[in-house]
Design a protein around this motif. Structure first.
Motif, mmCIF file in Angstrom:
data_model
loop_
_atom_site.group_PDB
_atom_site.id
_atom_site.type_symbol
_atom_site.label_atom_id
_atom_site.label_comp_id
_atom_site.label_asym_id
_atom_site.label_seq_id
_atom_site.Cartn_x
_atom_site.Cartn_y
_atom_site.Cartn_z
ATOM 1 N N ILE A 66 23.518 7.587 48.767
ATOM 2 C CA ILE A 66 24.763 8.018 47.903
ATOM 3 C C ILE A 66 25.090 6.913 47.089
ATOM 4 O O ILE A 66 25.381 7.168 45.849
ATOM 5 N N SER A 67 25.116 5.621 47.391
ATOM 6 C CA SER A 67 25.819 4.732 46.909
ATOM 7 C C SER A 67 24.894 4.096 45.553
ATOM 8 O O SER A 67 25.167 3.584 44.613
ATOM 9 N N ALA A 68 23.515 4.219 45.811
ATOM 10 C CA ALA A 68 22.589 3.659 44.741
ATOM 11 C C ALA A 68 22.811 4.125 43.352
ATOM 12 O O ALA A 68 23.046 3.518 42.379
ATOM 13 N N PRO A 69 22.670 5.561 43.182
ATOM 14 C CA PRO A 69 22.939 5.875 41.823
ATOM 15 C C PRO A 69 24.438 5.779 41.435
ATOM 16 O O PRO A 69 24.611 5.701 40.117
ATOM 17 N N ILE A 70 25.456 6.105 42.320
ATOM 18 C CA ILE A 70 26.903 5.936 42.009
ATOM 19 C C ILE A 70 27.330 4.526 41.431
ATOM 20 O O ILE A 70 27.792 4.336 40.347
ATOM 21 N N LEU A 71 26.883 3.349 42.129
ATOM 22 C CA LEU A 71 27.090 2.205 41.614
ATOM 23 C C LEU A 71 26.652 1.638 40.560
ATOM 24 O O LEU A 71 26.934 0.995 39.648
ATOM 25 N N HIS B 271 25.604 3.482 38.167
ATOM 26 C CA HIS B 271 26.359 4.070 36.955
ATOM 27 C C HIS B 271 27.511 3.701 36.639
ATOM 28 O O HIS B 271 27.986 3.223 35.318
ATOM 29 N N ALA B 272 28.445 3.223 37.737
ATOM 30 C CA ALA B 272 29.650 2.453 37.703
ATOM 31 C C ALA B 272 29.449 1.170 37.149
ATOM 32 O O ALA B 272 30.638 0.744 36.384
ATOM 33 N N THR B 273 28.590 0.402 37.493
ATOM 34 C CA THR B 273 28.593 -1.007 36.725
ATOM 35 C C THR B 273 27.597 -1.000 35.750
ATOM 36 O O THR B 273 26.994 -2.441 35.534
ATOM 37 N N ARG B 274 27.145 0.024 35.006
ATOM 38 C CA ARG B 274 26.307 -0.059 33.925
ATOM 39 C C ARG B 274 26.357 -1.072 32.664
ATOM 40 O O ARG B 274 25.549 -1.498 32.220
ATOM 41 N N SER B 275 27.740 -1.413 32.623
ATOM 42 C CA SER B 275 28.055 -2.219 31.261
ATOM 43 C C SER B 275 28.318 -3.690 31.978
ATOM 44 O O SER B 275 28.648 -4.658 31.135
ATOM 45 N N CYS C 234 26.481 -2.361 49.265
ATOM 46 C CA CYS C 234 26.098 -3.481 48.658
ATOM 47 C C CYS C 234 24.602 -3.559 48.559
ATOM 48 O O CYS C 234 23.972 -3.942 47.666
ATOM 49 N N GLY C 235 23.858 -3.278 49.740
ATOM 50 C CA GLY C 235 22.379 -3.471 49.607
ATOM 51 C C GLY C 235 21.685 -2.317 48.907
ATOM 52 O O GLY C 235 20.702 -2.554 47.998
ATOM 53 N N ALA C 236 22.241 -1.351 48.828
ATOM 54 C CA ALA C 236 21.835 -0.238 47.518
ATOM 55 C C ALA C 236 21.807 -0.755 46.255
ATOM 56 O O ALA C 236 20.880 -0.529 45.530
ATOM 57 N N LEU C 237 22.974 -1.199 45.982
ATOM 58 C CA LEU C 237 23.191 -1.994 44.536
ATOM 59 C C LEU C 237 21.973 -3.181 44.350
ATOM 60 O O LEU C 237 21.525 -3.121 43.351
ATOM 61 N N LEU C 238 21.974 -3.793 45.267
ATOM 62 C CA LEU C 238 21.133 -5.005 45.164
ATOM 63 C C LEU C 238 19.680 -4.609 44.960
ATOM 64 O O LEU C 238 18.813 -5.069 44.099
ATOM 65 N N THR C 239 19.179 -3.538 45.779
ATOM 66 C CA THR C 239 17.871 -2.946 45.741
ATOM 67 C C THR C 239 17.487 -2.386 44.402
ATOM 68 O O THR C 239 16.582 -2.691 43.606
ATOM 69 N N VAL D 102 21.321 5.036 30.119
ATOM 70 C CA VAL D 102 20.839 6.387 30.474
ATOM 71 C C VAL D 102 21.807 7.168 31.034
ATOM 72 O O VAL D 102 21.832 6.868 32.454
ATOM 73 N N PRO D 103 22.483 8.186 30.608
ATOM 74 C CA PRO D 103 23.551 9.009 31.104
ATOM 75 C C PRO D 103 22.908 9.750 32.648
ATOM 76 O O PRO D 103 21.744 9.934 32.746
ATOM 77 N N LEU D 104 23.754 9.656 33.495
ATOM 78 C CA LEU D 104 23.333 10.250 34.578
ATOM 79 C C LEU D 104 22.724 11.783 34.497
ATOM 80 O O LEU D 104 21.801 12.125 35.471
ATOM 81 N N ARG D 105 23.298 12.454 33.650
ATOM 82 C CA ARG D 105 22.840 13.890 33.490
ATOM 83 C C ARG D 105 21.458 13.747 33.023
ATOM 84 O O ARG D 105 20.705 14.692 33.322
#
Length: 391
Positions: free
Chosen positions: A53-58, A60-64, A104-109, A187-190
């Motif tokens: 769940i965290s991988a795509p959400i984080l 997208h949230a930290t894209r900038s 944290c691991g999802a974001l790192l991967t 790239v937008p999530l949609r």
């Protein structure tokens, strides 16, 4: 090949190791925290589900956010979460630590995948991705024997201290070696999820999900299965897990050779069918340790032999968004791990661990069904420019 890619692969190896490390110390955790075996198994389920769940959400949230500071911050959070796990006096706190560690691991991967593709020339992008995925798959198969060796020697908290120490070491190395990486166009999530409207691609993603669901139904509870069926002691368990890990890593290489020789579609059908057959036959091999080792080696090798063929298949099935599909596949893989460990816990609690191999084999047959369905669907996506992997 840029040597920094190998450093990122080592970092993903450290991150991935902590996911299944519970499997080798499950009996120690149940005794120390006074919890049932199924509850200990859910520590894997919660981690994998949080990761997926965290991988795509984080991302997208930290894209900038600048990539290097973000990477180091996530690595520090991973360090703290493992320290929390090592210090946890109760099950609830250990559960929270696992959720934080997975996020944290999802974001790192996913950052490792994204950064690796930017560190190399386009002609080497596929090889860079392959190296990163070797780190991921290697960690998943070697995490359990590592956890078991450290756990039996120093207690179940020792593996978490070890991972925390490796995280600090990785932070020191990457703070000097990792360059400032340019942020890819967002790239937008949609747009990413739009490709999942294609039934060929959705079913292709579900291949690995149900393959790992079946695999983890038994592998997450492999220690109690071996203790129940073969009455093995800790020394033999460590040897078996080491052999299992080596066979799995070797299987990835063999799977790549098969995929090159037969092509991704024939390879997937052969590997999945063989995997289901071998897994279903495991209970009949437990009467002899030597026969069991042979069958187990085949089971282990086939468990990761699917990865090269399936990733090649995703690239061919979605040529315009293949980078995105490979990124999403990391979430799908962990969703399969979560589902498999959850189902395995239900079987253990309501029936017996003796039935886990057969229940797992049934889910592998679902994977085979999705493979056949996907292969028979036409390729709808046009071969357009590949989009960046970041969300």
């Amino acid at each position: 090949m840029n040597p920094r890619v190998f450093i990122l692969a080592i970092a993903t190896f450290v991150v991935g190791t902590v996911e299944l490390i519970i499997g080798g110390t499950m009996n120690l955790i149940t005794e120390d925290l006074n919890i049932p075996l199924s509850a200990a198994g859910q520590l894997i389920t919660v981690f994998s589900l949080s990761f997926a769940i965290s991988a795509p959400i984080l991302m997208h949230a930290t894209r900038s956010m600048p990539r290097k500071p973000l990477y180091l911050t996530a690595l520090f959070g991973f360090f703290l979460s493992n320290v929390l796990a090592a210090l946890s006096p109760i099950y609830a706190l250990l559960l929270v630590a696992r959720i934080l560690s997975a996020a944290c691991g999802a974001l790192l991967t996913v950052l490792s995948i994204s950064i690796a593709t930017q560190l190399v020339e386009p002609a080497y992008r596929g090889r860079a991705l392959g190296i990163i995925f070797m780190g991921i798959s290697g960690s998943l198969v070697l995490g359990v024997p590592l956890g078991m060796t450290l756990g039996n020697a120093f207690g179940w908290r020792a593996p978490f201290w070890f991972i925390a120490a490796l995280s600090l070491l990785a932070m020191l190395i990457l703070s000097r070696q990792l360059p400032q990486v340019q942020i890819s166009p967002s790239v937008p999530l949609r747009v990413q999820l739009a490709s999942l409207k294609d039934s060929k691609i959705v079913s292709a993603q579900l291949i690995s999900m149900f393959m790992l669901t079946g695999h983890l139904t038994l592998y997450a509870y492999f220690t109690p299965y071996l203790e129940t069926t073969m009455h093995l002691e800790a020394g033999w368990l460590s040897i078996i897990y080491l052999v299992f890990g080596l066979a799995a890593v070797t299987g990835g290489g063999v799977g790549g050779w098969i995929a090159d020789k037969w092509g991704p579609t024939k390879s997937m059908l052969f590997i999945i069918s063989s995997f289901a057959l071998v897994m279903a036959s495991l209970p009949f091999a437990t009467k002899s340790l030597y026969i069991f080792l042979i069958v187990m080696i085949l089971w282990s090798a086939l468990s990761w032999a699917i990865s090269p063929a399936q990733q090649n298949y995703l690239i061919h099935a979605a040529p315009g968004t293949s980078d995105i599909q490979l990124g999403l596949n990391t979430s799908v893989l962990h969703a399969g791990i979560a589902l498999g460990s959850a189902i395995g816990g239900i079987v253990v609690e309501r029936a017996s661990v003796l039935y886990n191999p057969w229940v797992g084999a049934i889910f592998v047959l679902f994977s085979l069904g999705f493979a056949i369905f996907s292969i028979t669907r036409p390729v709808r996506e046009k071969s357009v420019a590949r989009l960046p992997i970041e969300s």
